[in-house]
Design an enzyme around this catalytic site. Structure first.
Site, short mmCIF file in Angstrom:
data_model
loop_
_atom_site.label_atom_id
_atom_site.label_comp_id
_atom_site.label_asym_id
_atom_site.label_seq_id
_atom_site.Cartn_x
_atom_site.Cartn_y
_atom_site.Cartn_z
N CYS A 1 30.95 38.09 36.42
CA CYS A 1 30.03 39.17 36.78
C CYS A 1 28.76 39.13 35.96
O CYS A 1 28.71 38.56 34.87
CB CYS A 1 30.72 40.52 36.67
N HIS B 1 46.48 39.07 32.68
CA HIS B 1 45.41 40.05 32.77
C HIS B 1 45.53 40.79 34.10
O HIS B 1 45.84 40.19 35.14
CB HIS B 1 44.05 39.37 32.66
N GLU C 1 43.38 42.02 36.17
CA GLU C 1 42.52 41.52 37.25
C GLU C 1 43.12 40.27 37.89
O GLU C 1 43.11 40.12 39.12
CB GLU C 1 41.12 41.22 36.72
#
Length: 425
Positions: free
Chosen positions: A311, A241, A243
């Protein structure tokens, strides 16, 4: 109470010539008495025809047989569906036999699940989060201020509709910086980049606009801080990924990636007394907690961030899905296949024993998923546009009476400021 009538198959024809090999999906039915009938489920029908291998276009269909058939005439099946006393339509037409057969099959597939009253449960919050809103606005402002093209490294957010819309405005998406001309403007995506990418951009003289989500930047800062104090940094996330690649790049010599409980069991570190953990921001809350608990059981001195790395948007959307999943017979998550937070919502619903499907838009919904279904749960990942959810609700209303109920667990008020380089003067 909704009125239930048996849908009747009739014939229809196009009002303009249609290319061979293309099936026209009705967005409006023109009855012989001049009445216009809307076809809200046109996108659902269009998707089914695509899955059967045909090209489509949308347009009006006139019911009945044309007075003067010609070689350009296109005919096909139509039906009227009754929803709460009102009529909506469903229809398609083609010029050649293969297309007409496909049209009949697709119309019949959707008619099999029509006239069934349903409830649609909308999870809230859903769709764009503050980080996604900010990243998209950065690209749009850069295009307006500096003109096209504006290059973007990787997808600005993981959604094909967002990417396509920005491409139409002049954004050029590239996998790596070597595809960006020297001195050009490049936007870093919301998922962040490693220091190596920043260094390359500087050496190339690129004009960088950083759209990294501030919550991802927080994780990057923690990675550097933990590594600087001499810890082994364990990053919980998904290999490959974007990120994760960016975070690993902050301290590559001191960071290790774990994805599963099995990874934790195999983990060996230089000093078990000096170990910290971080997480990808879009993970499943419950599964991540299990991995962190396993890490803590193996390494009692484990330290972590002062606040959760997952998040607020991922957490809120997961909580909202958990709220409606138990009441839903099926759940649709709007989002692209490369969207981590969207895929986690599907997995969460399935852990709640509710069948769930990831769909890019209404065209991906299959008629068999709605067979015998009374209650449909509907949400969208943090990178999926709001209007795609509205379009699905509109399309479902074209199959029969629906009752829409929104289940809001919290209201998001987070807002991130834009970089100075794109703020209005």
């Amino acid at each position: 109470m909704p009125t239930t009538q048996e849908p009747r198959i009739d014939t229809a024809h196009t009002t303009v010539p249609l290319e061979l090999g293309t099936v026209l999906v009705a967005n409006t039915l023109l009855l012989e008495d001049g009445t216009k009938i809307p076809c809200p489920a046109a996108t659902l029908l269009e998707g089914e025809i695509h899955r059967r291998g045909a090209h489509t276009t949308q347009g009006p269909l006139r019911t009945g047989t044309p007075d003067h058939a010609s070689k350009d005439a296109s005919t096909g099946p139509v039906a009227l569906v009754h929803t709460n006393g009102e009529k909506v339509g469903l229809g398609a037409a083609a010029r050649e036999e293969t297309g007409t057969t496909t049209a009949h099959e697709a119309v019949n597939a959707w008619l099999a699940v029509c006239e069934h009253p349903r409830t649609v449960l909308l999870a809230a919050p859903r769709s764009f989060c503050a980080g996604v809103d900010r990243a998209i606005e950065i690209v749009e402002r850069a295009l307006k201020q500096r003109g096209a093209p504006i290059h973007v490294r990787k997808q600005i957010v993981h959604n094909q509709h967002v990417v396509a819309a920005l491409e139409q405005q002049g954004a050029v998406f590239v996998d790596e910086l070597d595809a960006v001309p020297d001195g050009a403007t490049v936007v870093f995506s919301a998922h962040g980049v490693s220091p190596a990418v920043r260094t390359e951009a500087e050496h190339r003289g690129l004009d960088v606009i950083d759209a990294t989500c501030p919550l991802v930047t927080k994780v990057h800062n923690e990675a550097r801080r933990f590594a600087t104090r001499g810890d082994t940094v364990v990053l919980v996330g998904h290999a490959g990924h974007e990120e994760v690649e960016g975070t690993l790049g902050e301290a590559p010599d001191r960071t290790v990636l774990v994805e599963t409980l099995e990874d934790v069991a195999r983990l060996r570190v230089e000093d078990p007394e000096r170990i910290s953990y971080l997480t990808q921001t879009t993970l499943a809350v419950d599964e991540t907690a299990e991995v962190v608990e396993a890490l803590r059981a193996r390494f009692p001195s484990l330290r972590g961030p002062s606040s959760d790395d997952i998040c607020y948007a991922s957490t809120n959307r997961q909580d909202a899905v958990r709220e409606i999943a138990q009441e839903s017979d099926v759940l649709f998550v709007v989002g692209s296949t490369n969207s981590s937070n969207s895929r986690r919502l599907v997995e969460l619903a399935e852990r709640c024993k509710t069948p769930a499907h990831l769909v890019d838009d209404a065209r991906d919904i299959r008629p068999e998923w709605l067979r015998g279904i009374d209650t449909v749960g509907l949400t969208a990942g943090a990178s999926a546009p709001h209007h795609l959810v509205e379009e699905i609700v509109h399309a479902l209303a074209g199959l029969g009476h629906i009752t829409v109920s929104e289940h809001e667990i919290t209201r998001e008020t987070v807002h991130f400021t834009l970089p100075l380089s794109v703020r209005a003067p």
